[in-house]
Design a protein around this motif. Structure first.
Motif, PDB file in Angstrom:
ATOM      1  N   THR A  16       0.833  -1.195   0.000  1.00  0.00           N
ATOM      2  CA  THR A  16       0.000   0.000   0.000  1.00  0.00           C
ATOM      3  C   THR A  16       0.876   1.256   0.000  1.00  0.00           C
ATOM      4  O   THR A  16       1.839   1.357   0.756  1.00  0.00           O
ATOM      5  N   GLY A  17       0.539   2.187  -0.872  1.00  0.00           N
ATOM      6  CA  GLY A  17       1.271   3.450  -0.938  1.00  0.00           C
ATOM      7  C   GLY A  17       2.440   3.450  -1.892  1.00  0.00           C
ATOM      8  O   GLY A  17       3.019   4.517  -2.152  1.00  0.00           O
ATOM      9  N   HIS A  18       2.807   2.293  -2.430  1.00  0.00           N
ATOM     10  CA  HIS A  18       3.897   2.244  -3.412  1.00  0.00           C
ATOM     11  C   HIS A  18       3.554   3.092  -4.628  1.00  0.00           C
ATOM     12  O   HIS A  18       2.415   3.082  -5.099  1.00  0.00           O
ATOM     13  N   ARG A  19       4.554   3.809  -5.116  1.00  0.00           N
ATOM     14  CA  ARG A  19       4.405   4.517  -6.382  1.00  0.00           C
ATOM     15  C   ARG A  19       4.941   3.595  -7.481  1.00  0.00           C
ATOM     16  O   ARG A  19       6.126   3.305  -7.536  1.00  0.00           O
ATOM     17  N   LEU A  20       4.022   3.167  -8.341  1.00  0.00           N
ATOM     18  CA  LEU A  20       4.325   2.164  -9.361  1.00  0.00           C
ATOM     19  C   LEU A  20       4.199   2.767 -10.749  1.00  0.00           C
ATOM     20  O   LEU A  20       3.222   3.470 -11.041  1.00  0.00           O
ATOM     21  N   LEU A  21       5.173   2.477 -11.613  1.00  0.00           N
ATOM     22  CA  LEU A  21       5.078   2.834 -13.025  1.00  0.00           C
ATOM     23  C   LEU A  21       5.010   1.551 -13.839  1.00  0.00           C
ATOM     24  O   LEU A  21       5.821   0.641 -13.642  1.00  0.00           O
ATOM     25  N   ILE A  22       4.032   1.482 -14.753  1.00  0.00           N
ATOM     26  CA  ILE A  22       3.879   0.335 -15.637  1.00  0.00           C
ATOM     27  C   ILE A  22       4.156   0.790 -17.057  1.00  0.00           C
ATOM     28  O   ILE A  22       3.382   1.574 -17.631  1.00  0.00           O
ATOM     29  N   ASN A  23       5.247   0.326 -17.622  1.00  0.00           N
ATOM     30  CA  ASN A  23       5.599   0.641 -19.000  1.00  0.00           C
ATOM     31  C   ASN A  23       4.957  -0.412 -19.897  1.00  0.00           C
ATOM     32  O   ASN A  23       5.379  -1.560 -19.925  1.00  0.00           O
ATOM     33  N   GLY A  24       3.904  -0.002 -20.619  1.00  0.00           N
ATOM     34  CA  GLY A  24       3.125  -0.947 -21.405  1.00  0.00           C
ATOM     35  C   GLY A  24       1.803  -1.249 -20.731  1.00  0.00           C
ATOM     36  O   GLY A  24       1.341  -2.390 -20.728  1.00  0.00           O
ATOM     37  N   ALA A  25       1.159  -0.223 -20.177  1.00  0.00           N
ATOM     38  CA  ALA A  25      -0.034  -0.414 -19.350  1.00  0.00           C
ATOM     39  C   ALA A  25      -1.269  -0.803 -20.135  1.00  0.00           C
ATOM     40  O   ALA A  25      -2.264  -1.241 -19.540  1.00  0.00           O
ATOM     41  N   ALA A  26      -1.257  -0.655 -21.452  1.00  0.00           N
ATOM     42  CA  ALA A  26      -2.460  -0.919 -22.242  1.00  0.00           C
ATOM     43  C   ALA A  26      -2.514  -2.324 -22.819  1.00  0.00           C
ATOM     44  O   ALA A  26      -3.521  -2.699 -23.418  1.00  0.00           O
ATOM     45  N   GLY A  27      -1.469  -3.125 -22.639  1.00  0.00           N
ATOM     46  CA  GLY A  27      -1.436  -4.467 -23.203  1.00  0.00           C
ATOM     47  C   GLY A  27      -2.131  -5.492 -22.333  1.00  0.00           C
ATOM     48  O   GLY A  27      -2.781  -5.168 -21.338  1.00  0.00           O
ATOM     49  N   GLY A  28      -1.985  -6.757 -22.708  1.00  0.00           N
ATOM     50  CA  GLY A  28      -2.640  -7.829 -21.974  1.00  0.00           C
ATOM     51  C   GLY A  28      -2.237  -7.887 -20.519  1.00  0.00           C
ATOM     52  O   GLY A  28      -3.089  -7.854 -19.619  1.00  0.00           O
ATOM     53  N   MET A  29      -0.940  -7.982 -20.247  1.00  0.00           N
ATOM     54  CA  MET A  29      -0.479  -7.962 -18.859  1.00  0.00           C
ATOM     55  C   MET A  29      -0.716  -6.607 -18.221  1.00  0.00           C
ATOM     56  O   MET A  29      -1.077  -6.516 -17.049  1.00  0.00           O
ATOM     57  N   GLY A  30      -0.491  -5.541 -18.970  1.00  0.00           N
ATOM     58  CA  GLY A  30      -0.592  -4.204 -18.409  1.00  0.00           C
ATOM     59  C   GLY A  30      -1.954  -3.881 -17.847  1.00  0.00           C
ATOM     60  O   GLY A  30      -2.071  -3.299 -16.755  1.00  0.00           O
ATOM     61  N   THR A  31      -3.018  -4.270 -18.560  1.00  0.00           N
ATOM     62  CA  THR A  31      -4.356  -3.945 -18.075  1.00  0.00           C
ATOM     63  C   THR A  31      -4.686  -4.698 -16.786  1.00  0.00           C
ATOM     64  O   THR A  31      -5.386  -4.172 -15.919  1.00  0.00           O
ATOM     65  N   PHE A  32      -4.180  -5.918 -16.650  1.00  0.00           N
ATOM     66  CA  PHE A  32      -4.368  -6.630 -15.380  1.00  0.00           C
ATOM     67  C   PHE A  32      -3.477  -6.033 -14.293  1.00  0.00           C
ATOM     68  O   PHE A  32      -3.898  -5.907 -13.139  1.00  0.00           O
ATOM     69  N   ALA A  33      -2.252  -5.655 -14.642  1.00  0.00           N
ATOM     70  CA  ALA A  33      -1.322  -5.110 -13.653  1.00  0.00           C
ATOM     71  C   ALA A  33      -1.850  -3.811 -13.044  1.00  0.00           C
ATOM     72  O   ALA A  33      -1.708  -3.580 -11.836  1.00  0.00           O
ATOM     73  N   VAL A  34      -2.432  -2.949 -13.867  1.00  0.00           N
ATOM     74  CA  VAL A  34      -2.997  -1.700 -13.343  1.00  0.00           C
ATOM     75  C   VAL A  34      -4.042  -2.007 -12.280  1.00  0.00           C
ATOM     76  O   VAL A  34      -4.030  -1.440 -11.172  1.00  0.00           O
ATOM     77  N   GLN A  35      -4.950  -2.917 -12.582  1.00  0.00           N
ATOM     78  CA  GLN A  35      -6.040  -3.221 -11.653  1.00  0.00           C
ATOM     79  C   GLN A  35      -5.547  -3.947 -10.401  1.00  0.00           C
ATOM     80  O   GLN A  35      -6.024  -3.688  -9.284  1.00  0.00           O
ATOM     81  N   LEU A  36      -4.599  -4.858 -10.577  1.00  0.00           N
ATOM     82  CA  LEU A  36      -4.038  -5.554  -9.416  1.00  0.00           C
ATOM     83  C   LEU A  36      -3.311  -4.580  -8.500  1.00  0.00           C
ATOM     84  O   LEU A  36      -3.441  -4.652  -7.266  1.00  0.00           O
ATOM     85  N   ALA A  37      -2.543  -3.675  -9.079  1.00  0.00           N
ATOM     86  CA  ALA A  37      -1.807  -2.702  -8.270  1.00  0.00           C
ATOM     87  C   ALA A  37      -2.753  -1.822  -7.471  1.00  0.00           C
ATOM     88  O   ALA A  37      -2.488  -1.497  -6.307  1.00  0.00           O
ATOM     89  N   LYS A  38      -3.864  -1.418  -8.076  1.00  0.00           N
ATOM     90  CA  LYS A  38      -4.843  -0.623  -7.333  1.00  0.00           C
ATOM     91  C   LYS A  38      -5.472  -1.447  -6.210  1.00  0.00           C
ATOM     92  O   LYS A  38      -5.742  -0.921  -5.125  1.00  0.00           O
ATOM     93  N   ALA A  39      -5.680  -2.739  -6.454  1.00  0.00           N
ATOM     94  CA  ALA A  39      -6.219  -3.600  -5.402  1.00  0.00           C
ATOM     95  C   ALA A  39      -5.259  -3.705  -4.225  1.00  0.00           C
ATOM     96  O   ALA A  39      -5.682  -3.887  -3.077  1.00  0.00           O
ATOM     97  N   TYR A  40      -3.948  -3.580  -4.505  1.00  0.00           N
ATOM     98  CA  TYR A  40      -2.937  -3.595  -3.444  1.00  0.00           C
ATOM     99  C   TYR A  40      -2.743  -2.222  -2.808  1.00  0.00           C
ATOM    100  O   TYR A  40      -1.932  -2.077  -1.890  1.00  0.00           O
ATOM    101  N   GLY A  41      -3.417  -1.213  -3.309  1.00  0.00           N
ATOM    102  CA  GLY A  41      -3.322   0.117  -2.712  1.00  0.00           C
ATOM    103  C   GLY A  41      -2.179   0.960  -3.217  1.00  0.00           C
ATOM    104  O   GLY A  41      -1.760   1.908  -2.543  1.00  0.00           O
ATOM    105  N   ALA A  42      -1.663   0.670  -4.401  1.00  0.00           N
ATOM    106  CA  ALA A  42      -0.547   1.438  -4.955  1.00  0.00           C
ATOM    107  C   ALA A  42      -1.053   2.657  -5.722  1.00  0.00           C
ATOM    108  O   ALA A  42      -2.210   2.727  -6.145  1.00  0.00           O
ATOM    109  N   GLU A  43      -0.159   3.625  -5.898  1.00  0.00           N
ATOM    110  CA  GLU A  43      -0.415   4.770  -6.762  1.00  0.00           C
ATOM    111  C   GLU A  43       0.189   4.422  -8.119  1.00  0.00           C
ATOM    112  O   GLU A  43       1.398   4.249  -8.237  1.00  0.00           O
ATOM    113  N   VAL A  44      -0.654   4.348  -9.145  1.00  0.00           N
ATOM    114  CA  VAL A  44      -0.250   3.768 -10.419  1.00  0.00           C
ATOM    115  C   VAL A  44      -0.109   4.827 -11.501  1.00  0.00           C
ATOM    116  O   VAL A  44      -1.017   5.633 -11.726  1.00  0.00           O
TER     117      VAL A  44
END
Length: 334
Positions: free
Chosen positions: A158-186
């Motif tokens: 929770t509170g991690h500042r996360l950058l996802i390079n490639g956020a619109a792809g197959g993994m990226g779209t899941f990673a954005v949502q998972l990171a928010k579920a963990y409480g990160a700033e994406v």
């Protein structure tokens, strides 16, 4: 049923999508610990087109030097359980399931077919009720990989500042949502047409890489998830915090040993600069698929599907994903 046949995608040589053929083949055998699945949908992953082309070439030491040893394709699937082996206790005929095979899978059949068999303890689970078969088929490989990259290698909190390079792809779209579920700033990096979609699935900030260099914004991140491998380690290190971590999920470019060289560079570089840059390779996990099942049923993850193709259009589907501009997942409706 032993003499029955089905439609399935097969490839007998490495090459472009033209090598993929829709054939009549024997139905898969069902062992004592296996389930037979009537496939309703499958999805395409980068592993599929890498396997089709036999790249990087070093991978052919395992997959076959001049021609592929495994002629099947399709890592993800969703469908109905048609039959079960005599030792199966986790599933019964009629169950709706979804699952996939990872890089080191022991599965003997694959999703680009009318039927597939899977071991009851492999990466397979009952399908979330709120998803269609097409949505469910888009989940296993991409979402499990994203979960393992963020949780196990990135140690996201929770509170991690996360950058996802490639956020619109197959993994990226899941990673954005998972990171928010963990409480990160994406912060999601993508191209102009995908900015609104990445925002809509939860990203707090979006950067259009066609207009702005995300390594020159002055922002620093506790965790970087690199799904593209289009920037140098020096560039990415510059935007990490002092205790930050880089998880690289995309192979370094190169037809020969590029990925192996990339991993070696990362290991050496992490020791020199004392930044955490763990080696990442996803593994098939039924437990992790069940974690995702819960998050999906809780409404915290919703698959993003770009295009849907028929089984006879797998060539077009794989070619589209290979061009690198898919928004979310590319799905095969069987």
């Amino acid at each position: 049923m032993a003499d029955a046949t089905m439609k399935a995608i097969r490839f007998r040589a490495y090459g472009p999508p033209d090598v993929l053929q829709l054939e009549d083949v024997a139905m898969p055998a069902v062992g004592d610990d296996e389930i037979l699945i009537r496939v309703r949908a499958a999805s395409v992953n980068p592993l599929d087109w890498h396997g089709m082309r036999g790249t990087p070439y070093v991978a052919r030491l395992q997959s076959g030097l001049s021609r592929p040893k495994d002629h099947t394709m399709g890592g993800d699937l969703a469908g109905h359980v048609e039959a079960v082996g005599r030792n199966v206790t986790k599933f019964k005929p009629g169950d709706d399931v979804f699952g996939g095979r990872g890089i080191a899978s022991i599965e003997r059949s694959a999703g680009f077919a009318e039927y597939a068999s899977m071991h009851q303890d492999s990466m397979v689970a009952r399908k979330p009720g709120r998803l269609t078969f097409e949505e469910a088929a888009s989940v296993p490989v991409a979402a499990v990989s994203s979960l393992q990259a963020l949780r196990d290698k990135g140690r996201i909190t929770t509170g991690h500042r996360l950058l996802i390079n490639g956020a619109a792809g197959g993994m990226g779209t899941f990673a954005v949502q998972l990171a928010k579920a963990y409480g990160a700033e994406v912060t999601g990096v993508c191209s102009t047409p995908n900015l609104e979609m990445v925002r809509s699935i939860g990203a707090d900030h979006v950067i259009d890489y066609t207009k702005e260099d995300f390594t020159r914004t002055g922002r620093r991140y506790d965790l970087i998830l690199d799904l593209v491998a289009n920037r140098s380690l020096t560039d990415l290190r510059r935007i990490l915090t002092r205790t930050g971590a880089l998880v690289n999920c995309a192979p370094a470019p190169g037809l020969w040993a590029g990925p192996l060289i990339g991993v070696a560079k990362q290991v050496v570089y992490s020791r020199v600069v004392r930044k955490r840059m763990p080696f990442f390779l996803s593994t098939g996990s039924q437990d992790d698929l069940l974690v995702l099942h819960g998050l999906i049923e809780d409404g915290k993850i919703t698959p993003v599907i770009d295009r849907t193709y028929a089984l006879g259009e797998v060539r077009e589907a794989v070619g589209y994903l290979e061009r690198g501009h898919a928004k979310g997942k590319v799905v095969i409706s069987v």
